[in-house]
Each structure stands twice: as C-alpha cells, then as structure tokens.
Scaffold this active site. Structure first.
Site, short mmCIF file in Angstrom:
data_model
loop_
_atom_site.label_atom_id
_atom_site.label_comp_id
_atom_site.label_asym_id
_atom_site.label_seq_id
_atom_site.Cartn_x
_atom_site.Cartn_y
_atom_site.Cartn_z
N HIS A 1 -0.45 1.50 16.32
CA HIS A 1 -0.73 0.35 17.20
C HIS A 1 0.35 0.22 18.28
O HIS A 1 0.93 -0.85 18.48
CB HIS A 1 -0.84 -0.95 16.37
CG HIS A 1 -1.92 -0.92 15.34
ND1 HIS A 1 -3.26 -0.93 15.67
CD2 HIS A 1 -1.87 -0.85 13.98
CE1 HIS A 1 -3.99 -0.89 14.56
NE2 HIS A 1 -3.18 -0.83 13.54
N ASN B 1 -0.66 -7.29 8.48
CA ASN B 1 -1.10 -6.25 7.53
C ASN B 1 -1.88 -6.90 6.39
O ASN B 1 -1.53 -6.81 5.23
CB ASN B 1 0.09 -5.43 6.98
CG ASN B 1 1.10 -6.28 6.24
OD1 ASN B 1 1.32 -7.44 6.57
ND2 ASN B 1 1.72 -5.71 5.23
N VAL C 1 -1.46 -12.71 9.91
CA VAL C 1 -0.76 -11.66 9.15
C VAL C 1 -1.17 -10.29 9.69
O VAL C 1 -2.36 -9.97 9.78
CB VAL C 1 -1.06 -11.78 7.65
CG1 VAL C 1 -0.42 -10.63 6.87
CG2 VAL C 1 -0.56 -13.11 7.10
N ASP D 1 -2.43 -7.03 15.06
CA ASP D 1 -1.61 -5.82 15.20
C ASP D 1 -1.93 -5.06 16.48
O ASP D 1 -1.27 -4.07 16.81
CB ASP D 1 -1.70 -4.91 13.96
CG ASP D 1 -3.11 -4.64 13.49
OD1 ASP D 1 -4.05 -4.97 14.25
OD2 ASP D 1 -3.29 -4.12 12.39
N GLU E 1 -5.48 4.84 14.01
CA GLU E 1 -6.41 3.92 14.67
C GLU E 1 -7.07 4.50 15.91
O GLU E 1 -8.02 3.91 16.44
CB GLU E 1 -5.71 2.59 15.02
CG GLU E 1 -4.73 2.65 16.17
CD GLU E 1 -3.33 3.10 15.78
OE1 GLU E 1 -2.45 3.08 16.65
OE2 GLU E 1 -3.12 3.46 14.60
N ASP F 1 -20.76 -11.41 20.40
CA ASP F 1 -20.41 -10.07 20.89
C ASP F 1 -20.90 -9.94 22.34
O ASP F 1 -21.78 -10.70 22.77
CB ASP F 1 -21.04 -8.98 20.01
CG ASP F 1 -20.32 -7.65 20.13
OD1 ASP F 1 -19.39 -7.40 19.34
OD2 ASP F 1 -20.67 -6.85 21.03
N VAL G 1 -7.55 -11.30 13.25
CA VAL G 1 -7.46 -9.97 12.61
C VAL G 1 -6.95 -8.93 13.61
O VAL G 1 -6.44 -7.89 13.22
CB VAL G 1 -8.83 -9.55 12.03
CG1 VAL G 1 -8.72 -8.24 11.26
CG2 VAL G 1 -9.38 -10.64 11.10
N ALA G 2 -7.03 -9.24 14.90
CA ALA G 2 -6.58 -8.31 15.94
C ALA G 2 -5.09 -8.40 16.22
O ALA G 2 -4.60 -7.80 17.18
CB ALA G 2 -7.37 -8.56 17.23
N TYR H 1 -0.81 4.43 10.84
CA TYR H 1 -1.19 3.44 11.84
C TYR H 1 0.03 3.17 12.72
O TYR H 1 1.12 2.89 12.20
CB TYR H 1 -1.61 2.12 11.19
CG TYR H 1 -2.92 2.17 10.46
CD1 TYR H 1 -4.12 2.39 11.14
CD2 TYR H 1 -2.99 1.99 9.07
CE1 TYR H 1 -5.33 2.43 10.46
CE2 TYR H 1 -4.19 2.03 8.40
CZ TYR H 1 -5.36 2.25 9.09
OH TYR H 1 -6.55 2.29 8.42
N LYS I 1 1.73 1.85 7.38
CA LYS I 1 2.08 1.04 8.55
C LYS I 1 3.03 1.80 9.47
O LYS I 1 3.66 2.78 9.07
CB LYS I 1 2.73 -0.28 8.13
CG LYS I 1 1.76 -1.25 7.48
CD LYS I 1 0.57 -1.61 8.37
CE LYS I 1 0.92 -2.50 9.53
NZ LYS I 1 -0.27 -2.76 10.41
N ARG J 1 0.83 -1.21 0.00
CA ARG J 1 0.00 0.00 0.00
C ARG J 1 0.86 1.26 0.00
O ARG J 1 2.06 1.22 0.27
CB ARG J 1 -0.92 0.00 1.23
CG ARG J 1 -2.00 -1.03 1.21
CD ARG J 1 -2.77 -1.09 2.53
NE ARG J 1 -1.96 -1.66 3.62
CZ ARG J 1 -2.40 -1.83 4.86
NH1 ARG J 1 -3.61 -1.45 5.19
NH2 ARG J 1 -1.62 -2.38 5.78
#
Length: 371
Positions: free
Chosen positions: A96, A300, A298, A270, A118, A198, A267-268, A94, A75, A15
């Site tokens: 994090h 990213n 992964v 990072d 974020e 949730d 997905v969490a 980002y 990133k 990106r």
C-alpha cells in the site's frame, strides 16, 4: 530459493504469511523455508508444526531477513524492519505504498524488489491476493460496526437487526466491490436495512439480482451520499482504486449532517481512506470521535481474526510464491502478467505508475528490468 517468514511486528498483527501446509509445498519443491520462532503462534500454528513440514526455525527477525532471498510477509515493513531489507532481496507482501511516503522512500533506498500483493491483477481486473482479505474485512466491518453502535461504546444504541415492532438499523455501504458485497451480505443476514452505492450501473444491476430484499442499490454521487448519511446509522467505506490513494467520498463538513452516535468504518484506510476525517488506528485503540461520530479506522482489520485470515491469505498467495521460488522473480514476472503488475519498486526505481504519481517520483517502465 531461500524463503524467510519473519514474525509480524505491527501492532496487534497476529497473522503470518505462510501456514505449515504452505511451507511444506515449498520445501517439497526443493526450496528452503526459514520461519522466525513463534511467527505462527498468533494464528494458532506452533514452531513444531513448521519443523514437521520441513521448515527451519530461526531465533530472531534479523536472522530471518539476513538468510532469505525472498521475504514473505503479511503487512508492509515498519520502521525497525527498513534497515534489515537488503539490495536485490525480493519482498512479497502487502505494501500500500501510495498511502505512506516514508515506506516508499525506505524501499527505494533499500534497492530491494518490492512485489505488492494488492497490485497483482488478473486480466479481468480482479485482485486475487486482495480478495481474501477484502472478504474478511468486508464481513468484519459489519461485525465491528454493530458492536460500536452500542451505547457504552458511544454509538447510537441501536441493534443492527432490530426486533419485532422496532425498525432495524440502516447501513450505508460506499462501494460495491468485494468489500462492499461482503459487508452487504453480512448486514443483510443480520437483518439490517442496507443500501449499497457504486458508480457502475452494470455492477448495481448485478448486486440487485443477487442480494436479498433488504438490500437496495443506489448510484454513487455526492448529492446522493449527502442525502443518505443523515438517516443511516452505520456507514462503511469500501472504495478501492488499485495501487492508488482512495478518493474522499465523505468530507469533514458532512459529519455535521450525521446523527450523534453514527458509526463510520473505513475499510479503505490502508489506501489513505475514503473518509476525510479517517486516520489509521490499531486494534488496541480502534476508535475515536469527531463531531459525535464514531470513527473505526483499523488499518489491519483481518489481523483480529488471524486463524481465518492466515488460511485465506495462504490459499491465495501460495501459487504465486511457488512460481517466484521456482523461476526467480524476473522469469516468473516475464511469464505471468499478473505477477508483473505486482512489481512496485525494483532496485530503487518506482515501476508502478500510481505510486510514482502519488509522490511525484520518477516513473520507470517495468520493461527496463524484464526485457
């Protein structure tokens, strides 16, 4: 303002922080935009497109950092970039921070102004600069999960949508936010049997209303998670606490309750991951196996679909970048509470509470700099 866009150097990060259209919007407002050569190529944008938009091309990453008052990235900076970041330089990307202490310490030492995509937050608690990448990552989690369920890739060998006469795969999604909602849409669209969990009953009611019939909602707690993981084929971790480390919803001992070939997509990752056995991986080596369970972690994920991701990201970040360039970071953050919440580190002071708490660092009120 002088804006620099370096080429991303994280593994397989294709990106770029600004499209030619975005560069043109900044240039026509009187700002100077410098793009490191080939920075946009991974996303399908050539140097010539940037120069036609009014930007200037620089030959190296060093020259880009040296020239810029504001750095726009995708990133977080990685180790070779730490020494390039200057005192009082605004870095808009980002970060994090809460998941990686060396980066936090390096940015404290740099004395730069770190404004994190974020943690930019609207009054309704939504995260406008995280949403587009969460949408991409949520959809990709199912695309990747479906692939790694294939036997040659060590999965259970089950087709996500099944076929007539054969049950589809069961997908469990932990978290009903933007990532979880997009994952559920994709999994449902592919014909899977989907359960989304949730903590919020109002959120579960909303999801129950909008989702197709093959999506079930379930209250999230340890008892319910343990009950479901033994029968589900693909489990997606989609939990986010803004700016803070994600909680571990799946612990190491739970892996033994899963069937061999179950696929976990965190997905969490990072933000530290919501699966205890999750360690960040790259697009080059995306998976590893513990207790016969495939882990895809992964950090990213949207970097694998850079054309889509770059356009989606610039659509969201550009209005904020224009405010920062037009007014300077201090005035822009004074006038826009959303941007103020994006400030994490200023001139060596940690001004975002969750980051300070993550590493027991001194916390400084952001008002010290904005009043």
């Amino acid at each position: 303002m002088i804006i620099g866009v370096p080429k991303e150097i994280k593994n397989n990060e294709n990106r770029v922080a600004l499209t030619p259209a975005g560069a043109q919007e900044l240039v026509k407002r009187g700002h100077e935009v410098f793009i490191q050569t080939t920075a946009g190529e991974g996303s399908g944008f050539m140097d010539e497109e940037y120069t036609e938009a009014g930007a200037k091309i620089l030959p190296t990453i060093e020259a880009t950092y040296e020239k810029a008052e504001m750095i726009m990235k995708v990133k977080e900076p990685i180790e070779p970039e730490y020494k390039l970041i200057k005192k009082d330089q605004l870095v808009f990307t980002y970060f994090h921070f809460a998941s990686y202490e060396p980066l936090t310490n390096a940015m404290i030492d740099s004395k730069a102004i770190c404004l994190a995509y974020e943690t930019v937050e609207k009054s309704d608690r939504s995260l406008p600069l995280l949403i587009p990448m969460s949408e991409v990552a949520g959809r990709m989690s199912i695309q990747e999960g479906a692939k790694y369920l294939e036997k040659p890739l060590k999965g259970r060998g089950i087709l996500l949508g099944g076929v007539p006469g054969v049950r589809p795969a069961k997908v469990l999604i932990l978290g009903g936010g933007v990532v979880g909602t997009n994952a559920a849409k994709m999994a449902a669209g592919m014909g899977a049997d989907v359960t989304i969990m949730d903590l919020s009953l109002p959120r579960l009611r909303y999801l129950d209303d909008i989702m197709p019939a093959n999506v079930n909602t379930f209250m999230s707690n340890e008892y319910n998670i343990r009950e479901l993981i033994s029968t589900h084929d693909l489990i997606v971790g989609a939990v986010l606490i803004p700016g803070a480390k994600a909680p571990n919803l799946i612990t190491r001992d739970m892996l033994k309750e899963m069937r061999p070939g179950t696929v976990l997509v965190d997905v969490a990752v990072d933000q530290g991951g919501c699966i205890e056995t999750c360690e960040p991986t790259t697009h080059e080596n995306p998976t590893y196996i513990i207790d016969d369970v495939v882990h895809y972690c992964v950090a990213n994920m949207p970097g694998a679909v850079p054309y889509t991701s770059t356009l989606a990201l610039t659509n969201a970040t550009l209005p904020y970048a224009i405010q920062l360039a037009n007014k300077g970071w201090k005035k822009a953050c004074q006038e826009n509470k959303e941007l103020e919440l994006g400030l994490n580190i200023i001139n060596g002071d940690v001004v975002y509470k969750a980051v300070a708490e993550a590493f027991n660092l001194p916390y400084t009120e952001v008002s010290k700099y904005l009043n």
